[in-house]
Design a protein around this motif. Structure first.
Motif, PDB file in Angstrom:
ATOM      1  N   SER A 111       0.829  -1.207   0.000  1.00  0.00           N
ATOM      2  CA  SER A 111       0.000   0.000   0.000  1.00  0.00           C
ATOM      3  C   SER A 111       0.867   1.262   0.000  1.00  0.00           C
ATOM      4  O   SER A 111       0.526   2.266  -0.626  1.00  0.00           O
ATOM      5  CB  SER A 111      -0.965  -0.047   1.190  1.00  0.00           C
ATOM      6  OG  SER A 111      -0.848   1.085   1.994  1.00  0.00           O
ATOM      7  N   GLY A 115       0.731   4.015  -2.913  1.00  0.00           N
ATOM      8  CA  GLY A 115       0.500   5.422  -2.559  1.00  0.00           C
ATOM      9  C   GLY A 115       1.554   6.322  -3.172  1.00  0.00           C
ATOM     10  O   GLY A 115       1.235   7.334  -3.801  1.00  0.00           O
ATOM     11  N   GLU A 118       1.151   6.551  -6.893  1.00  0.00           N
ATOM     12  CA  GLU A 118       0.024   7.401  -7.270  1.00  0.00           C
ATOM     13  C   GLU A 118       0.388   8.879  -7.110  1.00  0.00           C
ATOM     14  O   GLU A 118       0.133   9.691  -7.996  1.00  0.00           O
ATOM     15  CB  GLU A 118      -1.181   7.064  -6.400  1.00  0.00           C
ATOM     16  CG  GLU A 118      -2.385   7.944  -6.689  1.00  0.00           C
ATOM     17  CD  GLU A 118      -3.637   7.469  -5.983  1.00  0.00           C
ATOM     18  OE1 GLU A 118      -3.575   7.244  -4.754  1.00  0.00           O
ATOM     19  OE2 GLU A 118      -4.691   7.330  -6.647  1.00  0.00           O
ATOM     20  N   ARG A 148      -1.161   1.328  -9.145  1.00  0.00           N
ATOM     21  CA  ARG A 148      -2.545   0.940  -8.954  1.00  0.00           C
ATOM     22  C   ARG A 148      -3.188   0.569 -10.285  1.00  0.00           C
ATOM     23  O   ARG A 148      -4.115  -0.227 -10.347  1.00  0.00           O
ATOM     24  CB  ARG A 148      -3.261   2.125  -8.311  1.00  0.00           C
ATOM     25  CG  ARG A 148      -4.663   1.889  -7.943  1.00  0.00           C
ATOM     26  CD  ARG A 148      -5.238   3.095  -7.194  1.00  0.00           C
ATOM     27  NE  ARG A 148      -5.255   2.884  -5.771  1.00  0.00           N
ATOM     28  CZ  ARG A 148      -4.613   3.620  -4.883  1.00  0.00           C
ATOM     29  NH1 ARG A 148      -3.878   4.630  -5.282  1.00  0.00           N
ATOM     30  NH2 ARG A 148      -4.688   3.354  -3.601  1.00  0.00           N
TER      31      ARG A 148
ATOM     32  N   TRP B 375      -2.928  17.768  -3.494  1.00  0.00           N
ATOM     33  CA  TRP B 375      -4.081  17.055  -4.051  1.00  0.00           C
ATOM     34  C   TRP B 375      -5.299  17.270  -3.152  1.00  0.00           C
ATOM     35  O   TRP B 375      -6.395  17.594  -3.622  1.00  0.00           O
ATOM     36  CB  TRP B 375      -3.732  15.570  -4.206  1.00  0.00           C
ATOM     37  CG  TRP B 375      -4.707  14.765  -5.000  1.00  0.00           C
ATOM     38  CD1 TRP B 375      -5.821  15.223  -5.655  1.00  0.00           C
ATOM     39  CD2 TRP B 375      -4.664  13.353  -5.230  1.00  0.00           C
ATOM     40  NE1 TRP B 375      -6.461  14.195  -6.276  1.00  0.00           N
ATOM     41  CE2 TRP B 375      -5.781  13.036  -6.037  1.00  0.00           C
ATOM     42  CE3 TRP B 375      -3.796  12.329  -4.845  1.00  0.00           C
ATOM     43  CZ2 TRP B 375      -6.043  11.719  -6.456  1.00  0.00           C
ATOM     44  CZ3 TRP B 375      -4.046  11.020  -5.257  1.00  0.00           C
ATOM     45  CH2 TRP B 375      -5.161  10.727  -6.047  1.00  0.00           C
ATOM     46  N   GLN B 402      -2.617   7.710   2.973  1.00  0.00           N
ATOM     47  CA  GLN B 402      -1.382   7.436   2.224  1.00  0.00           C
ATOM     48  C   GLN B 402      -0.241   8.384   2.606  1.00  0.00           C
ATOM     49  O   GLN B 402       0.873   8.226   2.126  1.00  0.00           O
ATOM     50  CB  GLN B 402      -1.643   7.555   0.712  1.00  0.00           C
ATOM     51  CG  GLN B 402      -2.430   6.387   0.167  1.00  0.00           C
ATOM     52  CD  GLN B 402      -2.631   6.441  -1.346  1.00  0.00           C
ATOM     53  OE1 GLN B 402      -3.175   5.529  -1.895  1.00  0.00           O
ATOM     54  NE2 GLN B 402      -2.208   7.495  -2.026  1.00  0.00           N
ATOM     55  N   ARG B 406       4.209   8.101   6.749  1.00  0.00           N
ATOM     56  CA  ARG B 406       5.086   7.656   5.652  1.00  0.00           C
ATOM     57  C   ARG B 406       6.028   8.751   5.172  1.00  0.00           C
ATOM     58  O   ARG B 406       6.600   8.646   4.089  1.00  0.00           O
ATOM     59  CB  ARG B 406       4.215   7.187   4.482  1.00  0.00           C
ATOM     60  CG  ARG B 406       3.273   6.054   4.901  1.00  0.00           C
ATOM     61  CD  ARG B 406       2.358   5.651   3.771  1.00  0.00           C
ATOM     62  NE  ARG B 406       1.455   4.597   4.224  1.00  0.00           N
ATOM     63  CZ  ARG B 406       0.618   3.949   3.437  1.00  0.00           C
ATOM     64  NH1 ARG B 406       0.571   4.247   2.154  1.00  0.00           N
ATOM     65  NH2 ARG B 406      -0.170   3.007   3.924  1.00  0.00           N
TER      66      ARG B 406
END
Ligand SMILES: Cc1cc2nc3c(=O)[nH]c(=O)nc-3n(C[C@H](O)[C@H](O)[C@H](O)COP(=O)(O)O)c2cc1C
Ligand code: SF4
Ligand code: SF4
Ligand code: SF4
Ligand code: FES
Lengths: 567, 447
Positions: A111, A115, A118, A148, B375, B402, B406
């Motif tokens: 994931s 991410g 993307e 994805r 975004w 997301q 991270r």
């Protein structure tokens, strides 16, 4: 996997598999060592680690220890219990520690990659069909492997400069830039020419040159190589050929005695570009811009591509006859080249031996200040080959003064120059008039004009063989493209000439064949089989020549004091 | 005001006749603590700070004493102290009060701290947009130096330390401690990866460095003045000392208020201290710790267990104002900026506004924050302007997921938490946008 138990290696576990690596090895490299790919953009093995792309996120855990007793914690099966970190960690900045576990393929890791992929694509042009990087683009590859597969982005993309000239050889498309900062770090850390940086913030960050500067250093094209996407392109190569059409041949740069490892990219006999080939003991992953342009000599207008006698085209057989006649018909001097391969130099030495005992032999020295990086002071790639083969027993002088004096003294009737322009090497026109010149070379020049016999030679891109670099590292180069039609290779011509002079059967003009003799005759080369020389070369014992005042200074992986004999 | 403030840091601030000059400060007992400190062993002071359990006031609430303990003292490299005066979290305006109105308190706190950690040099990294505070501090440092409180041989102790005021580079990210350090070194404020660049080991110029917030460093002065044990008895366990809360938004008396941690609830703060929302309005939501903290709904129930095991079941008004309680409710006390929203607020617009800030301030170094923050802004702006789609709600959540956890620095969380919390707590409002008349797009002006 490494089964040797070195004291200084530690065990880490990658997806359950035990790997032994030196402590601190980053997890991208540790995984690579067992064939596991951790996708990454910003990490480059030869640059500082910044951890900005976040593509290499993995799960990381350490064996637990009981707080009170300090004893290792065990799970139900009696195995060490691994305490997994709640947050993923970047593999590029995670150094191996004893007992460390990482997961490179868990749901969380997948994931994370999805991410990041993307995010990298939302403001990306996504016009691979018209992008020069297509086919060798990490963004494209990882999008296929880890992306994805569909877009959730319906907003307008950011607009950035599309065609910025960063310097004479490098163009920038900011919209394709993924802001990994590899190019910036290269300029600062390797080229010592800190001219690139980002301006603006966030997603509007834009790569640019500092005001009043340009990316013009002699290593600028390395930024194009390490740019993971199509943001940086070479003005020489861009839009000339799709990379997947190109054949890659491993080669060695002849710019200097550093012996930079390269790849020559060609198609249908035409070379399109030269890029560096990784050799951690020689050039890491870099090469000079100047070395990349050497292929342009292959098709230049002054290329010599026919045999001539007295200036008129002749067939090779007649030329050989004439050579024998000239070489047998008077006193001879031979000029060899530090640009010839080991095999050619050895063959030339055999030829000299066939002519007699007292033949003076020269090499032309090319000393020019190096850059301390990948261009050394010695601009001949293979002086050490001439020493090892016994063609020479001293270092070459820059000019052929001694030969000139002999000519003046009337001691020489014929000069065989195998690869060197005698005029450039200091012989005067008047001197050349006094002798008969057999000139073998790749290009027309003053010397070819004054020669009785012209023998076209091949460029390094058209031959195969080996050079011995400043470290006494023996390295192979292989033929990328065919030479001009009807032209023998340098080695073949020498083999034929040798055969005619001796009456023996010509030796098969293949480096591997020559090496059967070399490895028998020359102590330092004993046991070496040409076909088994590693792609990154093999260091041979040069201690016999330790007394010679080699001209190289320090360069990327070379300390002159430790120059000879040690690997 | 039903509840009266418990001012310690702001004790004299706003008192009639109190001025930022050194005379005034000394007349009020100023620099006596520094005198006391230089007579102590540095380790003793460090121990006192540890025992006091004073936590950082800059955002993360990390115990200052523990942070100091991590200092790499074996390296033999000089140790630096940096005061983080970059105060730029929206909704936060406490450090500015201290610097403008009582600069010597900060200088004394810094010198005590510098002596305790044996810093070779101290810096105040001050937000670029606070030029006046920078001038006040520079003048105050000159005054203090003239009296031997700063500079060579402080108060005859043999210990010397200068304070350098450094004007920031006008970006929110300069407040993140490793971004700050890069900026102080003259580079772009790109936060560093941790590991390996923990400031306590590899900070300014790769030397061991302590970064503390303005308010934290002022607290150190009080810790030394009254002793670590005594300090630890103020506030509530694990949440010691006072805090300055900055209340803004839809209350009748916005402003800064100092209370001991846990001394009052969020409800008391809003309704009693700040006079509640304006007449005819009702409370809709509160962001309790600066704009990056997760939003709390007025009608939410918060249940769970505290660190010590006690169970709680609170409404918004019942939440005690301290570090741990707000954390237990899924948000944080952060920088102490309480932003109150009444029923007028359109949550999509409010989030669009916050997202505009974070996308503008993301340093752009790492992918998830750089691309995700913009975004999210583009989506919320479009939604607020009448272009919402049903799928935007879940898309926003997914983008937030997301990012958080991270990224290189905590800005990732700072920009993801608003979206994650607004969208999940006001989901209906976000979904409703999609069915609103999308024909007429309104022009939304974001800050
Ligand atoms: C994006 C971001 C912005 C920050 N801005 C500030 C700030 O303006 N002032 C501040 O004191 N701390 C700020 N911090 C927290 C600092 O990184 C650091 O934790 C703090 O200065 C430590 O001081 P303390 O322990 O005394 O709280 C910020 C953190 C992040 C992630
Ligand atoms: S940079 Fe890569 S992904 Fe981007 S357009 Fe070019 S080939 Fe495609
Ligand atoms: S131009 Fe290429 S190498 Fe440089 S920052 Fe952009 S993507 Fe990275
Ligand atoms: S999280 Fe955001 S602010 Fe922090 S380093 Fe990454 S891009 Fe910069
Ligand atoms: S490779 Fe880019 S973050 Fe690790």
């Amino acid at each position: 996997m490494n089964s040797e138990k070195h004291d200084n290696l530690i065990s880490v576990h990658i997806d359950g598999e035990e790997v032994r690596v030196p402590p601190g090895t980053n997890m991208i490299e540790a995984a690579r060592s067992i064939g596991t790919e951790i996708p990454h953009y910003c990490y480059h093995p030869k640059l500082s680690v910044v951890g900005n792309c976040r593509m290499c996120l993995v799960e990381m855990g350490m064996p637990g220890r009981d707080r009170e007793t300090g004893e290792p914690m065990l799970d139900e099966k009696g195995q060490p219990k691994i305490l997994w970190m709640p947050k993923p960690a970047v593999a590029c900045a995670t150094g191996a520690a004893p007992g460390m576990h990482i997961r490179t393929d868990s749901a969380l890791v997948r994931s994370c990659r999805e991410g990041v992929m993307e995010f990298l694509l939302v403001n990306h042009p996504l016009d691979c069909p018209i992008c020069d990087q297509a086919g060798e683009c990490h963004l494209q590859e990882f999008a296929t492997d880890y992306g994805r597969g569909y877009s959730r982005f319906v907003e307008e993309k950011n607009v950035k400069p599309k065609r910025t000239r960063l310097g004479p050889r490098v163009m920038l498309d900011d919209e394709r830039c993924i802001l990994c900062s590899r190019c910036i770090r290269f300029c600062k850390e390797i080229a010592d020419d800190d001219v690139l940086g980002f301006i603006d913030r966030g997603s509007y960050s834009t790569l640019t040159c500092f005001p009043g500067k340009e990316l013009a250093n002699n290593y600028s094209l390395n930024t194009v190589d390490i740019c993971p996407v199509g943001a940086l392109t070479s003005t020489d190569f861009r839009f000339r050929m799709r990379p997947w059409f190109l054949k890659q041949s491993p080669s060695i740069c002849i710019e200097s005695s550093v012996g930079v490892n390269t790849v020559v990219w060609s198609r249908e006999g035409t070379i399109y570009r030269i890029t560096p080939r990784r050799n951690d003991a020689v050039n890491d992953t870099w090469m000079s811009d100047s070395g990349r342009t050497l292929y342009k000599g292959v098709d230049s207008g002054d290329r010599m591509n026919v045999y001539t006698l007295e200036g008129r085209p002749a067939d090779a057989g007649a030329v050989l006859e004439e050579c024998v006649a000239l070489l047998r018909g008077g006193s001879v001097a031979v000029v060899g080249s530090g640009r010839s391969s080991v095999e050619e130099q050895w063959m030339l030495k055999r030829t000299v031996e066939a002519l007699g005992d007292e033949i003076p032999v020269y090499l032309v020295g090319r000393t020019e200040p190096g850059d301390g990086l990948l261009i050394s002071n010695d601009r001949n790639p293979n002086v050490r080959g001439a020493l090892l083969t016994g063609l020479m027993d001293t270092l070459p002088a820059a000019t052929l003064d001694d030969l000139g004096a002999r000519i003046e003294a009337g001691e020489i009737d014929t000069i065989l120059s195998f690869g060197e322009d005698l005029c450039a090497a200091g012989l005067a026109r008047g001197q050349l008039k006094k002798v008969r010149v057999i000139y073998a070379g790749t290009h027309h020049n003053d010397c070819s004009q004054r020669s009785r016999v012209e023998i076209p030679l091949l460029t390094v891109f058209e031959r195969s063989g080996s050079f011995v670099n400043q470290q006494f590292r023996l390295q192979r180069f292989s033929r990328a493209i065919p030479g001009p039609e009807g032209v023998y290779s340098d080695l073949a011509f020498l083999a034929l000439l040798h055969a005619r002079l001796t009456g023996l059967r010509p030796m098969r003009p293949e480096p591997a064949e020559i090496w059967k003799h070399l490895s028998r005759e020359i102590a330092a080369l004993r046991g070496i089989e040409y076909d088994r020389i590693s792609d990154t070369g093999v260091v041979i014992d040069g201690s016999k020549f330790a007394h010679l005042p080699f001209c190289e200074g320090k360069s990327l992986h070379y300390e002159p004091t430790a120059a000879t004999a040690v690997s | 005001m039903a509840i009266s403030e418990q001012r310690v840091i702001l004790k004299h601030v706003d008192e009639p006749g109190y001025d930022p000059g050194i005379e005034c400060y000394v007349r009020h007992g100023g620099y006596e603590t520094l005198r006391k400190a230089v007579g102590m062993q540095p380790e003793e002071i460090c121990r006192g700070v540890e025992v006091s359990e004073v936590r950082g006031r800059g955002g993360a609430g990390f115990p200052a004493g523990m942070k100091w303990k991590f200092l790499d003292r074996k390296s033999g490299k000089p140790i630096y102290l940096i005061c983080n005066a970059d105060e730029s979290e929206p909704g936060t305006f406490k450090d500015r009060q201290i610097m403008h109105k009582d600069p010597h308190q900060l200088i004394e706190g810094m010198m005590v701290s510098a002596f305790a950690i044996q810093a070779a040099l101290a810096f105040i990294y001050i937000r670029e947009e606070m030029p006046q505070a920078a001038r006040i501090l520079e003048a105050a440092i000159d005054e203090a130096r003239a009296r031997g409180f700063v500079g060579e041989d402080i108060l005859g102790s043999g210990y010397s330390c200068e304070i350098v005021v450094h004007r920031g580079a006008a970006a929110y990210i300069c407040g993140e401690e490793t971004g700050l350090i890069e900026s102080l070194e003259g580079k772009r404020a790109y936060p560093r990866i941790k590991p390996p660049y923990f400031p306590a080991a590899l900070g300014l110029y790769q030397c061991p460095t302590i970064v503390n917030n303005v308010e934290t460093l002022c607290h150190v002065k009080h810790v030394v003045a009254i002793g670590g044990e005594a300090f630890a008895r103020t506030g509530s366990p694990g949440n010691t000392g006072t805090r300055i809360w900055c209340v803004s938004g839809h209350v009748q008396r916005p402003g800064y208020y100092e209370f001991e941690c846990g001394a009052l609830t969020l409800g008391e703060m809003i309704h009693d201290v700040c006079g509640g929302v304006h007449p005819g309005r009702s409370l809709k939501a509160v962001i309790p710790g600066g704009s990056s903290a997760k939003i709390l709904r007025a009608d939410e129930r918060f249940t769970g267990k505290l660190k010590d095991g006690t169970e709680f079941d609170w409404g918004l008004n019942d939440i005690p104002l301290d570090f741990d309680s707000l954390m237990a409710c899924g948000s944080m006390s952060g920088s102490g900026g309480i932003i109150v929203m009444d029923d007028r607020v359109d949550m999509v617009e409010a989030l669009a506004n916050i997202n505009a800030f974070y996308s503008h301030e993301s340093c752009g170094q790492c992918t998830p924050c750089r691309e995700g923050s913009l975004w999210m802004k583009k989506i919320t702006k479009r939604m607020a302007e009448g272009g919402a789609r049903t799928e935007d709600t879940d898309l926003l959540l997914s983008i937030g997921d997301q990012i958080a956890g991270r990224t290189i620095c905590a800005f990732g969380e700072a920009c993801a938490w608003p979206t994650q919390s607004f969208v999940s707590k006001f989901r209906d409002e976000f979904l409703a946008k999609a069915s609103e008349d999308s024909g007429k797009r309104k022009g939304l002006r974001l800050v």
